[in-house]
Design an enzyme around this catalytic site. Structure first.
Site: not given
Ligand code: IVH
Length: 679
Positions: A116, A118
């Site tokens: 995905e 980020k």
């Molecule tokens: S998953 C357990 N998916 O990145 C998994 N996070 O460094 C937790 N973020 O605080 C997050 N896009 O703000 C996930 N596709 C995505 C994301 C994402 C941005 C951010 C989110 C999180 C940070 C983690």
């Protein structure tokens, strides 16, 4: 007050319609109705609710815009902690991550990941009860965040009510609130207009907007949302089996999910995705700071579990940072070919956005003052994709004591002539024109151009040579050139040298208008030169005219009048003019009139920003040659002139197969070799 059935039905209908169009607009990116129609539905609902206040419910779309300001944020304890992600910067780190996953899941050879983008925004948790949004919260420290329910309600891509197919339980949706780049730019423009500080980047702008106590302010901010996961999940028989299915489920409930999510096999598949997203990144309408790989199977995620505060089943693969802090070592002024002084900040070299940056342009003096950049400041430098690096803003509290505001110099740093800045103009310029080395080459080429003094055979390479060898400094020196000087130049034969001398000598008989145009006075194109010549038949009178008198000439406004007066006041320019007259430059009414009509019948459309010509100058240059300039491309258009960042006109031209010209080709068409429009 009893609410008539027809009214409550109408209100329910309006809410459904508005929610539907919201979804079309914000989630599907595919609006079905124009904004005005949406606004009309909204107004009708507002009117009904104003008449029957009992109709108002917290999930009514009207409530997105204006609940009363909260007095502070209350704390929310996350029932399931909101985790962060481990980072990978190198391919090796991704490979190590994948190896660790496989080692823990014995007997699995190749892992399928859900990859995905980020998103670079703010993580939020949205709690839905029986399908209705009841709470929004920030991540906070992962265990406890802030209650921002009032604010998330204003974000139109967040549904207040989930779509059908939803059970009676509680569901917590997790995702990222972000701001589009366009929204960010507009917001900063508004902040500037209101005299407020700009946000450094879209993420800060999103975070700042979400933390407003007054949701009416949040409502005005261009915030969006993408969902990427689940927290609490109660009241459902089974949890989807994979991350991919979770995202499908979220979409089915009407939540926006990034369309860029892909399933990838193994490290190779992940790295391939990383590269593709890296290529797309500069074209995306929002910022991403990397990609996230998640083990797709939820049962495997559960086996892998967590370490500290990050899952073992996911990792963030980051892109190189687009922002960095560095020191401003000096602020210098560069003199461009039109004499424009451009402030440039010299920086302690800094690696940002994949390149080392040691200079950034500050564009003009207003921007320099607005950003209040001072020598010794610590500054945010930003370089996104292939975009020119920019200085976003300085960190005020790190300013060394005694740092002075930067000042526009009084004298040109190249030639020492006075610097002028007409009132209301953003650009300050060197008034040296004919004598300033920075402008000399352009000035000489312009002077010799076909529509000016018309000296055949004086091209840019030759002029560059003559300047480099120190043979000519000003346009007047052209008339002192000798045969010996010319044939001593490399690649210059006797025949071409004497032809050139003949052309130079021949150019002395001209018209007053051509002469004035040839001087290259800022803002004085051919038409203005003709007007000036008609109004002031005597050069000495024109040279003595003040701005007020000059403004009487048709087509001369206060800005151009100031520029003309400054030009003739400048001692260097007066000297060059005196020399030209000494060399025998003469004009008469019957001198060679500027030819016209070579573009008669041709229609042009301009799109994008030109580097050397202003829009007006390009238009005038085309018109004096009999051409026409129109605003839109059609089958009747003969040429589309394409500058930097062209609009849809360029696309249309290529669809219709209309010839396109870049600026250089336009200049060639307008002037033939060597001439130069500098207006
Ligand atoms: S998953 C357990 N998916 O990145 C998994 N996070 O460094 C937790 N973020 O605080 C997050 N896009 O703000 C996930 N596709 C995505 C994301 C994402 C941005 C951010 C989110 C999180 C940070 C983690």
């Amino acid at each position: 007050m009893k609410i008539p059935k027809s009214v409550s039905e109408r209100a329910a209908h309006l809410r459904r319609a508005i929610a539907y169009h919201n979804r079309k607009y914000y989630v599907d990116d595919n609006p079905e109705v124009p904004d005005a129609e949406y606004d009309r539905l909204m107004r009708e609902l507002e009117d009904l609710e104003a008449h029957y206040p009992e109709l108002v419910s917290p999930d009514s779309p009207t409530q997105r815009i204006g609940a009363a300001p909260a007095s502070g944020f209350t704390t929310v304890t996350h029932e399931q902690p909101m985790l962060s992600l481990g980072n990978a910067f190198e391919e090796q780190e991704v490979a190590d991550f994948d190896r660790r996953v496989r080692e823990r899941l014995t007997d699995v050879e190749c892992i399928t990941y859900c990859a995905e983008p980020k998103l670079d925004g703010v993580a939020v948790s949205l709690l839905y009860e029986s399908g209705r949004l009841v709470r929004g919260a920030t991540r906070g420290d992962g265990r406890r965040g802030e209650d921002i329910t009032h604010n998330v309600r204003t974000i139109r891509s967040i549904p207040l009510q989930l779509e059908a197919g939803f059970g009676a339980g509680r569901v917590e949706v997790r995702g990222e609130v972000y701001m589009t780049l366009a929204g960010f730019a507009q917001l900063n423009e508004r902040m500037t207009e209101a005299g407020q500080k700009n946000f450094v980047n879209p993420r800060n702008a999103a975070a700042g907007s979400l933390r407003q106590l007054d949701p009416r302010i949040t409502a005005e901010r261009p915030l969006r949302f993408f969902a990427y996961g689940l927290g609490i999940y109660e009241g459902h028989d089974v949890l989807p089996a994979t991350q991919w299915d979770i995202l499908e489920q979220l979409k089915a409930w009407g939540l926006p999910v990034s369309p860029l999510v892909r399933r990838c096999d193994g490290v190779e598949g992940c790295l391939d995705y990383y590269q593709k997203m890296g290529e797309q990144r500069p074209r995306l309408p929002y910022e991403i700071d990397g990609v996230v790989y998640k083990v797709d199977r939820v049962d495997w995620q559960n086996i892998l579990g967590y370490v500290a505060r990050a899952p073992r089943w996911a990792v963030a693969h980051k892109f190189p940072a687009q922002e960095a802090l560095t020191k401003v070592l000096a602020i210098e002024f560069q003199v461009g070919r039109t004499g424009a002084l451009t402030p440039v900040a010299r920086l302690e070299p800094v690696f940002v956005g994949g390149a080392t940056v040691s200079n950034v342009t500050l564009h003009n003096i207003d921007e320099l003052h607005r950003k209040d950049v001072r020598v010794g400041d610590t500054a945010y430098i930003r370089r996104a994709g292939d975009v020119i690096p920019e200085l976003v803003r300085v960190v005020e509290h790190e300013r060394p004591p005694g740092a002075q505001p930067a000042k526009l110099p009084d004298a040109c740093p190249v030639c020492g002539s006075a610097v002028v800045r007409p009132e209301g103009e953003a650009v300050a310029r060197c008034s040296g024109q004919l004598s300033c080395p920075a402008q000399r080459m352009a000035a000489i080429l312009h002077f010799a151009g076909r529509r000016a003094m018309d000296i055949d055979g004086l091209g840019d390479k030759l002029v560059a040579q003559l300047i480099e060898e120190g043979v000519i400094k000003t346009v007047a020196d052209l008339y002192g050139l000798t045969l010996e000087q010319l044939i001593s130049l490399p690649r210059m034969g006797e025949k071409s040298a004497s032809n050139l001398l003949a052309a130079i000598a021949g150019s002395r008989q001209t018209t007053f208008a051509r002469f004035l145009y040839a001087l290259g006075i800022l803002g004085v194109g051919e038409v203005t030169a003709q007007q000036l010549a008609a109004h002031y038949p005597r050069l000495d009178e024109l040279m003595a005219a003040d701005t007020e008198a000059l403004e009487q000439v048709p087509g001369v406004g206060p800005v151009i009048a100031t520029q003309i007066a400054a030009f003739f006041r400048e001692p260097h320019n007066r000297e060059v003019i005196a020399q030209l007259l000494d060399y025998g430059i003469r004009w008469s009414e019957t001198g060679r009139e500027t030819g016209s009509g070579e573009l008669t019948g041709k229609t042009f459309v301009l799109t994008g920003t030109l580097e050397y010509l202003t829009r007006e100058a390009a238009k005038e240059a085309i018109q004096v040659r009999g051409g026409k300039v129109t605003g839109s491309v059609s089958a009747k258009t003969d040429f589309v002139v394409v500058g930097e960042n062209p609009g849809s006109k360029a696309d249309k031209a290529s669809r219709l197969g209309i010839p396109m010209l870049n600026e250089e080709q336009l200049l060639n068409l307008l002037q033939g070799e060597g001439d130069d429009h500098d207006t």
